[in-house]
Enzyme design. Structure first.
Site, PDB file in Angstrom:
ATOM      1  N   CYS A 141      62.298  69.915  67.072  1.00  0.00           N
ATOM      2  CA  CYS A 141      62.798  70.994  66.207  1.00  0.00           C
ATOM      3  C   CYS A 141      62.889  70.535  64.756  1.00  0.00           C
ATOM      4  O   CYS A 141      62.596  71.301  63.836  1.00  0.00           O
ATOM      5  CB  CYS A 141      64.169  71.461  66.675  1.00  0.00           C
ATOM      6  SG  CYS A 141      64.125  72.277  68.268  1.00  0.00           S
ATOM      7  N   ARG A 199      61.383  77.811  73.322  1.00  0.00           N
ATOM      8  CA  ARG A 199      60.907  77.664  71.945  1.00  0.00           C
ATOM      9  C   ARG A 199      60.058  78.920  71.720  1.00  0.00           C
ATOM     10  O   ARG A 199      58.842  78.899  71.795  1.00  0.00           O
ATOM     11  CB  ARG A 199      60.067  76.384  71.840  1.00  0.00           C
ATOM     12  CG  ARG A 199      59.851  75.879  70.434  1.00  0.00           C
ATOM     13  CD  ARG A 199      59.018  74.603  70.443  1.00  0.00           C
ATOM     14  NE  ARG A 199      59.695  73.436  70.943  1.00  0.00           N
ATOM     15  CZ  ARG A 199      60.640  72.750  70.325  1.00  0.00           C
ATOM     16  NH1 ARG A 199      61.068  73.151  69.135  1.00  0.00           N
ATOM     17  NH2 ARG A 199      61.182  71.690  70.871  1.00  0.00           N
TER      18      ARG A 199
HETATM   19  C1  BEZ Z   1      63.329  68.835  70.607  1.00  0.00           C
HETATM   20  O1  BEZ Z   1      62.944  67.705  70.343  1.00  0.00           O
HETATM   21  O2  BEZ Z   1      63.242  69.758  69.785  1.00  0.00           O
HETATM   22  C2  BEZ Z   1      63.904  69.099  71.951  1.00  0.00           C
HETATM   23  C3  BEZ Z   1      63.595  68.240  72.970  1.00  0.00           C
HETATM   24  C4  BEZ Z   1      64.123  68.468  74.214  1.00  0.00           C
HETATM   25  C5  BEZ Z   1      64.974  69.536  74.431  1.00  0.00           C
HETATM   26  C6  BEZ Z   1      65.275  70.397  73.401  1.00  0.00           C
HETATM   27  C7  BEZ Z   1      64.721  70.193  72.148  1.00  0.00           C
END
Ligand code: BEZ
Length: 220
Positions: A59, A136
């Site tokens: 993110c 996402r």
């Molecule tokens: C992320 O790196 O954005 C992420 C990784 C695992 C779960 C949720 C977000």
């Protein structure tokens, strides 16, 4: 246009199962730029996207990349809005960290959704889930408030910002020219015409392909 879906306000059923053509559910919520209301964005394109959680690695790279491309979205009259279950103060701390570490100020709003009511109205969170860290999702919303495209990636795969821009470009070109955007279409490239609905045109076409697969003559 499909029937309007419920708003995210109190009483809305969770996980409305939104589809392309639905009116985006309206909501009002606190964000990093103050209170925002989705319907206030009518008249512009809007990319509404959900990062699974603040202070997560993928993110963070998405936010840096999107903030670096904010002018490209602005040039398309397309606003950006993020929605996360974390609190407003968590968002502030994350944006401060991004500014200090990456030298990028994220100025598009990040909405807080601690009760998941907005995420559920958009189907970003499954109704029974108590944790949204598996989604996402991105909604591409047109100036009339209609959902025109959606993407959903797993938490461990970051979005492609060039592809997000290409989707906006494609939808805008489709609206402006009335053509169809073929595979790997890029702005400025030829678009296709919808196929004929006339059997006479099918039999009258010069070959077996050109009645359904033909350039529209429009450059997107
Ligand atoms: C992320 O790196 O954005 C992420 C990784 C695992 C779960 C949720 C977000």
């Amino acid at each position: 246009m499909n029937q309007p879906s419920p708003t995210a306000s109190a009483g809305a059923p969770p996980c409305a199962g939104l589809r392309i053509g639905d009116l985006a559910p309206d909501f009002e919520a606190r964000s990093t730029i103050g209170p925002v209301r989705l319907s206030a964005y009518r008249g512009r394109w809007l990319v509404l996207f959900s990062p699974p959680a603040d202070f997560t690695p993928v993110c963070t790279t998405e936010f840096v990349a999107l903030a670096n491309e904010a002018a490209a979205f602005e040039a398309r009259d397309c606003a950006l809005m993020a929605l996360s279950v974390d609190s407003l103060f968590s968002h502030f701390a994350w944006l401060r960290m991004i500014r200090d570490r990456f030298g990028v100020e994220v100025r598009f709003p990040i909405v807080e959704d601690p009760t998941l009511v907005i995420g559920r109205a958009f189907g970003m969170v499954a109704p029974q889930d108590s944790d949204s860290a598996t989604v996402r999702t991105t909604f591409f919303i047109d100036p009339k408030g209609v959902i025109r495209a959606m993407t959903c990636y797993p938490a461990n795969l970051g979005r492609s910002i060039p592809e997000m821009l290409r989707i906006v470009d494609g939808l805008q070109a489709i609206d402006a020219k009335g053509g169809l955007a073929p595979a790997n279409w890029q702005p400025g490239e030829a678009m296709l015409s919808p196929p004929t609905h006339s059997l006479d045109e099918v039999f009258g076409s010069k070959d077996a392909v050109s009645w359904f697969l033909r350039d529209s003559g429009a450059q997107g």
